[in-house]
Design a protein around this motif. Structure first.
Motif, PDB file in Angstrom:
ATOM      1  N   ALA A   1       0.870  -1.180   0.000  1.00  0.00           N
ATOM      2  CA  ALA A   1       0.000   0.000   0.000  1.00  0.00           C
ATOM      3  C   ALA A   1       0.907   1.231   0.000  1.00  0.00           C
ATOM      4  CB  ALA A   1      -0.922  -0.010   1.215  1.00  0.00           C
ATOM      5  N   ASP A   2       1.638   1.424  -1.075  1.00  0.00           N
ATOM      6  CA  ASP A   2       2.746   2.366  -1.080  1.00  0.00           C
ATOM      7  C   ASP A   2       2.294   3.819  -1.211  1.00  0.00           C
ATOM      8  OD1 ASP A   2       4.737   0.469  -0.740  1.00  0.00           O
ATOM      9  OD2 ASP A   2       4.858   0.041  -2.874  1.00  0.00           O
ATOM     10  N   PRO A   3       2.888   4.696  -0.396  1.00  0.00           N
ATOM     11  CA  PRO A   3       2.552   6.117  -0.469  1.00  0.00           C
ATOM     12  C   PRO A   3       2.995   6.695  -1.808  1.00  0.00           C
ATOM     13  CG  PRO A   3       4.522   5.789   0.863  1.00  0.00           C
ATOM     14  CD  PRO A   3       3.981   4.419   0.556  1.00  0.00           C
ATOM     15  N   SER A   4       2.202   7.620  -2.316  1.00  0.00           N
ATOM     16  CA  SER A   4       2.491   8.181  -3.629  1.00  0.00           C
ATOM     17  C   SER A   4       1.917   9.582  -3.741  1.00  0.00           C
ATOM     18  CB  SER A   4       1.942   7.274  -4.732  1.00  0.00           C
ATOM     19  OG  SER A   4       0.548   7.087  -4.565  1.00  0.00           O
ATOM     20  N   HIS A   5       2.261  10.234  -4.827  1.00  0.00           N
ATOM     21  CA  HIS A   5       1.754  11.573  -5.121  1.00  0.00           C
ATOM     22  C   HIS A   5       1.078  11.544  -6.481  1.00  0.00           C
ATOM     23  CE1 HIS A   5       1.603  15.944  -5.544  1.00  0.00           C
ATOM     24  NE2 HIS A   5       2.158  15.816  -6.744  1.00  0.00           N
ATOM     25  N   LEU A   6      -0.181  11.942  -6.518  1.00  0.00           N
ATOM     26  CA  LEU A   6      -0.920  12.037  -7.770  1.00  0.00           C
ATOM     27  C   LEU A   6      -0.979  13.490  -8.212  1.00  0.00           C
ATOM     28  CD1 LEU A   6      -3.954   9.632  -7.144  1.00  0.00           C
ATOM     29  CD2 LEU A   6      -1.756   9.117  -8.242  1.00  0.00           C
ATOM     30  N   HIS A   7      -0.757  13.707  -9.496  1.00  0.00           N
ATOM     31  CA  HIS A   7      -0.797  15.068 -10.023  1.00  0.00           C
ATOM     32  C   HIS A   7      -1.217  15.030 -11.484  1.00  0.00           C
ATOM     33  CE1 HIS A   7       3.144  13.482 -11.173  1.00  0.00           C
ATOM     34  NE2 HIS A   7       3.158  14.370 -12.147  1.00  0.00           N
ATOM     35  N   PHE A   8      -1.778  16.137 -11.938  1.00  0.00           N
ATOM     36  CA  PHE A   8      -2.193  16.228 -13.333  1.00  0.00           C
ATOM     37  C   PHE A   8      -1.052  16.762 -14.190  1.00  0.00           C
ATOM     38  CE2 PHE A   8      -6.521  15.970 -11.657  1.00  0.00           C
ATOM     39  CZ  PHE A   8      -7.109  15.139 -12.598  1.00  0.00           C
ATOM     40  N   ALA A   9      -0.880  16.139 -15.349  1.00  0.00           N
ATOM     41  CA  ALA A   9      -0.005  16.650 -16.401  1.00  0.00           C
ATOM     42  C   ALA A   9      -0.881  16.748 -17.639  1.00  0.00           C
ATOM     43  CB  ALA A   9       1.181  15.722 -16.634  1.00  0.00           C
ATOM     44  N   GLY A  10      -1.315  17.962 -17.947  1.00  0.00           N
ATOM     45  CA  GLY A  10      -2.315  18.107 -18.989  1.00  0.00           C
ATOM     46  C   GLY A  10      -3.616  17.488 -18.534  1.00  0.00           C
ATOM     47  N   SER A  11      -4.126  16.573 -19.318  1.00  0.00           N
ATOM     48  CA  SER A  11      -5.388  15.905 -18.969  1.00  0.00           C
ATOM     49  C   SER A  11      -5.176  14.567 -18.280  1.00  0.00           C
ATOM     50  CB  SER A  11      -6.227  15.694 -20.238  1.00  0.00           C
ATOM     51  OG  SER A  11      -5.514  14.876 -21.171  1.00  0.00           O
ATOM     52  N   HIS A  12      -3.916  14.206 -18.023  1.00  0.00           N
ATOM     53  CA  HIS A  12      -3.618  12.894 -17.460  1.00  0.00           C
ATOM     54  C   HIS A  12      -3.271  13.005 -15.972  1.00  0.00           C
ATOM     55  CE1 HIS A  12      -3.732  11.069 -21.383  1.00  0.00           C
ATOM     56  NE2 HIS A  12      -2.774  11.873 -21.844  1.00  0.00           N
TER      57      HIS A  12
ATOM     58  N   SER B   1      -1.878   9.839  -1.834  1.00  0.00           N
ATOM     59  CA  SER B   1      -2.529   8.601  -2.258  1.00  0.00           C
ATOM     60  C   SER B   1      -1.698   7.408  -1.800  1.00  0.00           C
ATOM     61  CB  SER B   1      -2.681   8.581  -3.786  1.00  0.00           C
ATOM     62  OG  SER B   1      -3.465   7.468  -4.200  1.00  0.00           O
ATOM     63  N   VAL B   2      -2.310   6.249  -1.852  1.00  0.00           N
ATOM     64  CA  VAL B   2      -1.559   4.992  -1.725  1.00  0.00           C
ATOM     65  C   VAL B   2      -1.873   4.158  -2.963  1.00  0.00           C
ATOM     66  CG1 VAL B   2      -1.580   5.011   0.800  1.00  0.00           C
ATOM     67  CG2 VAL B   2      -3.347   3.751  -0.436  1.00  0.00           C
ATOM     68  N   TRP B   3      -0.911   3.326  -3.325  1.00  0.00           N
ATOM     69  CA  TRP B   3      -1.113   2.437  -4.477  1.00  0.00           C
ATOM     70  C   TRP B   3      -1.098   1.002  -3.974  1.00  0.00           C
ATOM     71  CZ3 TRP B   3      -3.020   3.557  -9.002  1.00  0.00           C
ATOM     72  CH2 TRP B   3      -3.016   2.565  -9.992  1.00  0.00           C
ATOM     73  N   PHE B   4      -2.229   0.317  -4.162  1.00  0.00           N
ATOM     74  CA  PHE B   4      -2.344  -1.078  -3.737  1.00  0.00           C
ATOM     75  C   PHE B   4      -1.854  -1.994  -4.848  1.00  0.00           C
ATOM     76  CE2 PHE B   4      -5.900   0.851  -1.217  1.00  0.00           C
ATOM     77  CZ  PHE B   4      -5.397   0.554   0.046  1.00  0.00           C
ATOM     78  N   TRP B   5      -1.008  -2.957  -4.484  1.00  0.00           N
ATOM     79  CA  TRP B   5      -0.522  -3.915  -5.471  1.00  0.00           C
ATOM     80  C   TRP B   5       0.109  -5.102  -4.735  1.00  0.00           C
ATOM     81  CZ3 TRP B   5       4.867  -4.957  -6.379  1.00  0.00           C
ATOM     82  CH2 TRP B   5       5.745  -4.170  -5.626  1.00  0.00           C
ATOM     83  N   GLY B   6       0.430  -6.134  -5.499  1.00  0.00           N
ATOM     84  CA  GLY B   6       1.169  -7.277  -4.955  1.00  0.00           C
ATOM     85  C   GLY B   6       0.394  -8.147  -3.997  1.00  0.00           C
ATOM     86  N   ALA B   7      -0.938  -8.177  -4.095  1.00  0.00           N
ATOM     87  CA  ALA B   7      -1.755  -8.880  -3.101  1.00  0.00           C
ATOM     88  C   ALA B   7      -1.545 -10.381  -3.151  1.00  0.00           C
ATOM     89  CB  ALA B   7      -3.234  -8.562  -3.339  1.00  0.00           C
ATOM     90  N   GLY B   8      -1.654 -11.000  -1.973  1.00  0.00           N
ATOM     91  CA  GLY B   8      -1.609 -12.454  -1.909  1.00  0.00           C
ATOM     92  C   GLY B   8      -0.905 -12.962  -0.673  1.00  0.00           C
TER      93      GLY B   8
END
Length: 339
Positions: free
Chosen positions: A84-95, A202-209
């Motif tokens: 559940a890794d900490p992260s930063h979300l930001h807009f670059a143009g429309s993405h 944000s957090v990014w969830f991955w690697g479950a199991g």
């Protein structure tokens, strides 16, 4: 001794770039690229390459409990786990793009305060923990059935293409959105933004199991610095080493992770990437090639994972006598294979 070096990020990822390596003095690497026997490898993230080396299914392997086992405290978790890794979300143009924790300089106090808030607000979904400020985990109440994308596949890219899918994807998408609201409103992030730092929003969830029963060791010695690979080694019954240079390797066949250039390559950060490649030349490529010439290394293999298609270069001492094969610069090699 058979030496295998796995070097993610060695290939500059921008197909439009020129001049990214032409000023680098890399005689040993150029010799390896020029005289070695080349083989195409699958298009993979480094995690997928490592899973293949450990003879396991890259699609179903649970990265989270393996990475947790590879942390400094070597905690083995036999129940379901997520990164559940900490992260930063930001807009670059429309993405909407994701920046990972390696770019955020999160302190221990910041991580603890944010996790306290998440554990208070989201106790129903499980328990968050952070053995390091930039690597967080969730012990879930109900393990996800959704497909979750690896962090390395998402970093610096529009996240819309990598959001949870299938299964209970909507549950985890909603959870991520709710976590973003809590983090956005936290005083830690107001303080960071006032200081000109990016928010941990944000957090990014991955690697479950859960941990696999066992993994197959790919070499007698496994030298690695990343927790995921160190955890894989432990699951395969090998205690990983952490050598700083070629000279620090123990005797015997070895598979070595050299991730120094990888993070900079993800962000197209040229100066630190060049510095990392030059450092690898001095600490690993040059002494390994010298050992091959001296006969103390019987075969030297270089594997370069890449999502456009990896490459593997192998040579033995007899290849060094192939005078008609000329050294090839890293830039020439990259442009020849990826342009």
């Amino acid at each position: 001794m058979h030496l295998h070096l796995l070097v993610p990020g060695l290939i500059w990822p921008s197909i439009h770039a020129r001049g990214f390596a032409h000023t680098l003095t890399l005689p040993a690497l150029s010799r390896l690229l020029g005289v070695g026997r080349h083989r195409a490898e699958p298009a993979e993230t480094p995690e997928q390459t490592w899973a293949r080396f450990f003879n396991t299914d890259t699609a179903t392997l649970a990265d989270a409990p393996l990475r947790r086992w590879g942390e400094a405290d070597a905690l083995r978790v036999d129940t379901p786990l997520l990164c559940a890794d900490p992260s930063h979300l930001h807009f670059a143009g429309s993405h909407l793009l994701l920046t990972d924790a390696g770019e955020l300089a999160i302190t221990r106090d910041e991580a603890d305060a944010l996790l306290d808030a998440l554990n208070a607000e989201f106790a129903d979904i499980g328990r968050f923990e952070a053995p390091t400020p930039d690597r967080w985990y969730l012990h879930p109440t109900h393990p996800p059935t959704a497909q979750l994308s690896r962090l390395s596949a998402t970093t610096g890219r529009p996240i819309v293409h990598y959001l949870p899918s299938n299964g209970d994807a909507l549950v985890w998408q909603r959870t991520m959105n709710e976590i973003q609201v809590v983090l956005h409103n936290h005083p830690i992030n107001r303080t960071r933004e006032a200081a000109g730092q990016r928010a941990i929003n944000s957090v990014w969830f991955w690697g479950a199991g859960s941990l696999p029963a066992s993994l197959t060791p790919p070499a007698q010695h496994i030298a690695a610095s990343s927790p995921l690979v160190r955890g894989m080694a432990r699951a395969a019954g090998r205690e990983p080493t952490r050598p700083a240079t070629f000279a620090d390797l123990p005797a015997g066949d070895a598979l070595v992770e050299l991730p120094d250039a990888y993070h900079a390559s993800l962000y197209l950060d040229l100066d630190p990437w060049q510095a990392a490649v030059l450092d690898l030349e001095q600490r690993w490529f040059a002494p390994a090639l010298a050992a091959l010439k001296a006969g103390t290394v019987k075969t030297l293999t270089l594997t370069i994972p890449d999502e456009r298609g990896g490459r593997q270069i192998t040579l033995s001492k007899r290849h060094l006598w192939c005078f008609w094969r000329k050294p090839q610069s890293l830039e020439t090699f990259t442009l020849a294979n990826y342009s």
